[in-house]
Scaffold this active site. Sequence first.
Site, short mmCIF file in Angstrom:
data_model
loop_
_atom_site.label_atom_id
_atom_site.label_comp_id
_atom_site.label_asym_id
_atom_site.label_seq_id
_atom_site.Cartn_x
_atom_site.Cartn_y
_atom_site.Cartn_z
N ASP A 1 21.86 -52.65 60.22
CA ASP A 1 22.33 -51.26 60.33
C ASP A 1 23.77 -51.07 59.89
OD1 ASP A 1 19.81 -50.75 61.44
OD2 ASP A 1 20.53 -51.17 63.47
N HIS B 1 16.60 -47.69 56.94
CA HIS B 1 17.77 -47.47 56.08
C HIS B 1 17.97 -45.96 55.86
CE1 HIS B 1 17.10 -51.74 54.24
NE2 HIS B 1 17.36 -51.75 55.53
P1 GDP Z 1 21.07 -49.92 57.21
O1 GDP Z 1 19.91 -50.36 58.03
O2 GDP Z 1 22.03 -51.03 56.93
O3 GDP Z 1 20.68 -49.19 55.96
O4 GDP Z 1 21.88 -48.88 58.11
P2 GDP Z 1 21.26 -47.70 59.04
O5 GDP Z 1 20.85 -46.58 58.17
O6 GDP Z 1 20.28 -48.26 60.00
O7 GDP Z 1 22.52 -47.32 59.92
C1 GDP Z 1 23.74 -46.92 59.36
C2 GDP Z 1 24.11 -45.54 59.92
O8 GDP Z 1 25.46 -45.27 59.61
C3 GDP Z 1 23.32 -44.41 59.29
O9 GDP Z 1 23.16 -43.39 60.24
C4 GDP Z 1 24.24 -43.93 58.16
O10 GDP Z 1 24.02 -42.57 57.80
C5 GDP Z 1 25.58 -44.11 58.80
N1 GDP Z 1 26.68 -44.40 57.87
C6 GDP Z 1 26.70 -45.24 56.80
N2 GDP Z 1 27.94 -45.34 56.29
C7 GDP Z 1 28.72 -44.55 57.05
C8 GDP Z 1 30.13 -44.26 57.05
O11 GDP Z 1 30.89 -44.76 56.24
N3 GDP Z 1 30.57 -43.40 58.04
C9 GDP Z 1 29.74 -42.84 58.95
N4 GDP Z 1 30.26 -42.02 59.86
N5 GDP Z 1 28.42 -43.10 58.98
C10 GDP Z 1 27.94 -43.94 58.05
P1 IMO Z 2 17.93 -52.93 59.07
O1 IMO Z 2 17.34 -53.31 57.75
C1 IMO Z 2 18.82 -53.94 63.24
C2 IMO Z 2 16.20 -56.89 65.15
C3 IMO Z 2 15.37 -56.31 66.27
C4 IMO Z 2 15.21 -57.54 67.14
C5 IMO Z 2 15.07 -58.66 66.14
C6 IMO Z 2 13.63 -59.07 65.85
O2 IMO Z 2 17.76 -51.51 59.43
O3 IMO Z 2 19.34 -53.41 59.16
P2 IMO Z 2 11.62 -57.92 64.55
O4 IMO Z 2 10.93 -56.61 64.78
O5 IMO Z 2 12.21 -58.05 63.19
O6 IMO Z 2 10.76 -59.11 64.91
O7 IMO Z 2 12.83 -57.92 65.61
O8 IMO Z 2 15.67 -58.20 64.96
N1 IMO Z 2 16.10 -56.17 63.85
C7 IMO Z 2 17.00 -55.30 63.42
N2 IMO Z 2 18.13 -54.82 63.98
N3 IMO Z 2 18.49 -53.55 62.00
C8 IMO Z 2 17.38 -54.04 61.40
O9 IMO Z 2 17.04 -53.77 60.12
C9 IMO Z 2 16.56 -54.93 62.13
N4 IMO Z 2 15.42 -55.59 61.85
C10 IMO Z 2 15.15 -56.35 62.91
O10 IMO Z 2 16.07 -55.27 66.93
O11 IMO Z 2 16.40 -57.77 67.88
MG MG Z 3 18.93 -49.89 59.83
#
Ligand code: GDP
Ligand code: IMO
Ligand code: MG
Length: 456
Positions: free
Chosen positions: A42, A70
């Site tokens: 994330d 994502h």
């Molecule tokens: P990913 O799994 O790595 O793609 O990330 P996620 O989408 O799960 O979580 C990242 C969160 O941070 C999302 O809600 C994005 O919209 C937000 N985000 C990403 N970059 C920024 C930033 O530079 N500033 C802020 N405030 N939010 C961001």
């Molecule tokens: P993105 O791509 C955050 C974590 C789960 C759990 C562990 C195992 O959005 O960054 P699983 O379901 O994969 O067997 O869970 O891994 N986990 C993540 N945490 N972002 C993710 O993906 C994750 N994918 C798995 O929360 O602790």
């Molecule tokens: Mg994510």
Amino acid sequence: MSFSWSAKDHKSYSNPPSAGLKRPRNDTGNKVTVVLGAQWGDEGKGKVVDLLATESDLVCRCQGGNNAGHTVVVDGKEYDFHLLPSGIINTKSISLIGNGVVIHLPGLFEEGDKNDKKGLKGWEKRLIVSDRAHLVFDFHQVVDGIQETQRQAQEGKNIGTTKKGIGPTYSSKASRTGLRVCDLLGDFNDFSARFRNLVQQYQSMYPSLIADVEAQLKELKEYGERLRPMVRDGVYYMYEALHGPPKKILVEGANAALLDIDFGTYPFVTSSNCTVGGACTGLGIPPLNIGDVFGVSKAYTTRVGIGAFPTEQLNAVGELLQTRGHEVGVTTGRKRRCGWLDLVILRYAHMINGFTAIALTKLDILDVLDEIKVGVAYKVNGKRVPHFPANMEVLHKVDVEYETFPGWKADTSAARKWNDLPAKAQNYIRFVENHIGVPIKWVGVGKSRECMIQMF
Ligand code: GDP
Ligand code: IMO
Ligand code: MG
């Protein structure tokens, strides 16, 4: 019924060079750019991929499944992708789901249909799926839940998985009983027999598992037909992309370094390689074709699920990061645990991935803090620990040594270039960069596409 597409039938596919043909090392073909999570997930990979996808021809997922979530924000509209590569948003590029990904077909089509309603038209025409990708079945997801309940009952704690069936499906793959896309699109009687055996195996391990086998098979047959036009031999498809005309190829990592099955905080990890090797094995890309490897890190740290988290702040700072950062899981809706940036883990992630640059996201979330800390080393009994500990008992015990920085106490969300940032924020970024030893190429100051400062 036989599988309708084969590489042989496709005239445009060139043969790989014969063993006798010497290929100069500098003629390896197109280079692939890889985007990887450097923490516990994330970090904002979706946003970084979206930025690069606008000029990419091919955007690929190489591992994981719909445990990933994502987020991409374009023109005020927020999209969340789980199995689809975030590049699907770009109508000019093709998206590829590689052999290393595990695919839950109902999940894939649900995601596609949801995005279609949001206006993302024609995604099925822009998506290619490898025939070697393994399938996640509904019963894998049920088993994921049963295993979590058992862990809780036996050990007093679970992993906190996303319950998307990721662990059980990669277990089936490793025990060579898994079923792949090519099996579903081949002889359906054969597929059905192997499916029934697989269900029986799981039922003997988990007697409480109830599965309506015939209903699932009927549904799978229908999904298989909807999938068929998208399926290709992923190896040949990638070879052609690498060795055909110049192409910009992007790999979107899912999950992150500290969740990697080999290098992460085992056993509190996911079940695939989320580090750079996963891009090679999950897509059939030779290591020589790997070009830039971009690590994505937040300006602080978050983690979803259970497991050691040395810089976690179970206090007002953690709460502030959680609320200001809207730190809620995209896939599960769980609150993310929050803490200071940990440079020990970022250096460790760099050792494995060899980042060529870093994207530091969510700097804007730190705007209101009086002071900001950064973890620079771990200590046990007052002595510095020389490595990132493999053993979770040790990692749980470490004390973190911090560097403290004065907060900049100014809104950075409108900054679009380096000079727009307050000097104290610049100082923070430079410290992080020097400590990891990798240049920071982007700094994120907001959710949307334009809220990204490009440094070089
Ligand atoms: P990913 O799994 O790595 O793609 O990330 P996620 O989408 O799960 O979580 C990242 C969160 O941070 C999302 O809600 C994005 O919209 C937000 N985000 C990403 N970059 C920024 C930033 O530079 N500033 C802020 N405030 N939010 C961001
Ligand atoms: P993105 O791509 C955050 C974590 C789960 C759990 C562990 C195992 O959005 O960054 P699983 O379901 O994969 O067997 O869970 O891994 N986990 C993540 N945490 N972002 C993710 O993906 C994750 N994918 C798995 O929360 O602790
Ligand atoms: Mg994510």
